[in-house]
Design a protein around this motif. Structure first.
Motif, PDB file in Angstrom:
ATOM      1  N   GLU A  25       0.986  -1.446  -0.004  1.00 39.34           N
ATOM      2  CA  GLU A  25       0.037   0.182  -0.354  1.00 39.34           C
ATOM      3  C   GLU A  25       1.145   1.414  -0.044  1.00 39.34           C
ATOM      4  O   GLU A  25       1.370   1.720   0.985  1.00 39.34           O
ATOM      5  N   SER A  28      -2.696   5.635   0.414  1.00 44.36           N
ATOM      6  CA  SER A  28      -3.792   5.517   0.843  1.00 44.36           C
ATOM      7  C   SER A  28      -4.083   6.812   2.328  1.00 44.36           C
ATOM      8  O   SER A  28      -3.370   6.826   2.844  1.00 44.36           O
ATOM      9  N   ALA A  29      -5.771   6.772   2.685  1.00 44.29           N
ATOM     10  CA  ALA A  29      -6.014   6.824   4.004  1.00 44.29           C
ATOM     11  C   ALA A  29      -4.846   5.850   5.091  1.00 44.29           C
ATOM     12  O   ALA A  29      -4.710   6.322   5.985  1.00 44.29           O
ATOM     13  N   GLU A  30      -5.004   5.428   5.128  1.00 46.95           N
ATOM     14  CA  GLU A  30      -4.160   4.132   5.871  1.00 46.95           C
ATOM     15  C   GLU A  30      -2.469   5.155   6.122  1.00 46.95           C
ATOM     16  O   GLU A  30      -1.316   4.506   7.030  1.00 46.95           O
ATOM     17  N   ASN A  35      -5.206  11.861   1.254  1.00 46.44           N
ATOM     18  CA  ASN A  35      -6.725  12.326   1.207  1.00 46.44           C
ATOM     19  C   ASN A  35      -8.165  11.853  -0.052  1.00 46.44           C
ATOM     20  O   ASN A  35      -9.392  12.050  -0.162  1.00 46.44           O
ATOM     21  N   THR A  38      -5.741   5.763  -3.983  1.00 47.78           N
ATOM     22  CA  THR A  38      -5.444   4.359  -3.267  1.00 47.78           C
ATOM     23  C   THR A  38      -4.127   4.558  -4.246  1.00 47.78           C
ATOM     24  O   THR A  38      -4.089   4.457  -5.557  1.00 47.78           O
ATOM     25  N   HIS A  58     -14.485  -2.934  -8.169  1.00 49.35           N
ATOM     26  CA  HIS A  58     -14.713  -1.507  -6.896  1.00 49.35           C
ATOM     27  C   HIS A  58     -16.647  -0.597  -7.805  1.00 49.35           C
ATOM     28  O   HIS A  58     -16.423  -0.302  -8.688  1.00 49.35           O
ATOM     29  N   ASP A  60     -17.552   1.781  -6.549  1.00 52.48           N
ATOM     30  CA  ASP A  60     -17.764   3.175  -6.194  1.00 52.48           C
ATOM     31  C   ASP A  60     -16.821   3.580  -7.377  1.00 52.48           C
ATOM     32  O   ASP A  60     -17.067   4.997  -7.051  1.00 52.48           O
ATOM     33  N   ALA A 115     -10.470   6.922  -4.587  1.00 45.15           N
ATOM     34  CA  ALA A 115     -10.550   7.088  -3.109  1.00 45.15           C
ATOM     35  C   ALA A 115      -9.371   7.035  -2.495  1.00 45.15           C
ATOM     36  O   ALA A 115      -8.843   5.378  -2.496  1.00 45.15           O
ATOM     37  N   THR A 117      -9.378   5.086   0.222  1.00 45.64           N
ATOM     38  CA  THR A 117      -9.849   3.899   1.694  1.00 45.64           C
ATOM     39  C   THR A 117      -9.116   2.658   1.266  1.00 45.64           C
ATOM     40  O   THR A 117      -8.879   2.037   2.121  1.00 45.64           O
ATOM     41  N   ASP A 120      -9.071  -2.649   1.209  1.00 51.45           N
ATOM     42  CA  ASP A 120     -10.292  -3.185   1.925  1.00 51.45           C
ATOM     43  C   ASP A 120     -11.645  -2.878   0.869  1.00 51.45           C
ATOM     44  O   ASP A 120     -12.574  -3.055   1.116  1.00 51.45           O
ATOM     45  N   ASN A 121     -11.617  -1.611   0.086  1.00 49.52           N
ATOM     46  CA  ASN A 121     -13.242  -1.263  -0.268  1.00 49.52           C
ATOM     47  C   ASN A 121     -12.849  -1.495  -1.747  1.00 49.52           C
ATOM     48  O   ASN A 121     -12.790  -1.155  -3.153  1.00 49.52           O
TER      49      ASN A 121
END
Length: 144
Positions: A25, A28-30, A35, A38, A58, A60, A115, A117, A120-121
């Motif tokens: 990764e 990402s947000a992690e 923001n 990913t 995915h 979305d 995104a 997220t 995991d999204n």
């Protein structure tokens, strides 16, 4: 002063091991406070070591996949596409997808999502795509 540029060093990235693949990764947000995006790098095991796995989608957002190294086969909702190093794919939102390594060498790609997220999204599809040979001239779907 806090830098506006976020930098990741590949050797310092955390990994996640999933069926047939290792994922780094990158943003990402992690990680590093992304923001709206990913980015991850994926190594897919050699073709002789792959086991059937579920495709995913995915719902979305679209996904962009850049083949960095290797040769593979990409499956999107029943359609097959050959991919080689340097190729880039755009997958629409909601389309089931899966990538296969066709060689005994590492297949490495970089994936982008609009995104933050993370990996995991996704929604796993209750379907297994099985490669029967490296040419993928014969493939079958099995529902579980």
């Amino acid at each position: 002063m806090i830098s506006k540029i976020k930098k990741q060093v590949f050797e310092e990235l955390k990994t996640k091991t999933l069926t047939n693949r290792i994922i780094w990764e990158v943003f990402s947000a992690e990680t590093k406070e992304a923001n709206g995006i990913t980015v991850h790098i994926v190594d897919i095991q050699s073709s002789s070591r792959q086991i059937p796995r579920q495709p995913h989608r995915h719902d979305d957002f679209e996904e962009v996949i850049q083949d960095l190294k290797g040769r593979g086969k990409f499956w999107a909702d029943g359609e097959w596409t050959n991919i080689d190093a340097g190729d880039t794919l755009l997958i629409p939102a909601g389309v089931p997808l899966e990538t296969f390594n066709l060689t005994e060498k590492i297949f490495r790609s970089m994936c982008f999502f609009p995104a933050a997220t993370g990996i995991d999204n996704k929604v796993d599809i209750n379907l297994k795509i099985i490669l029967e040979d490296q040419n993928v001239s014969n493939w079958r779907k099995t529902r579980h």
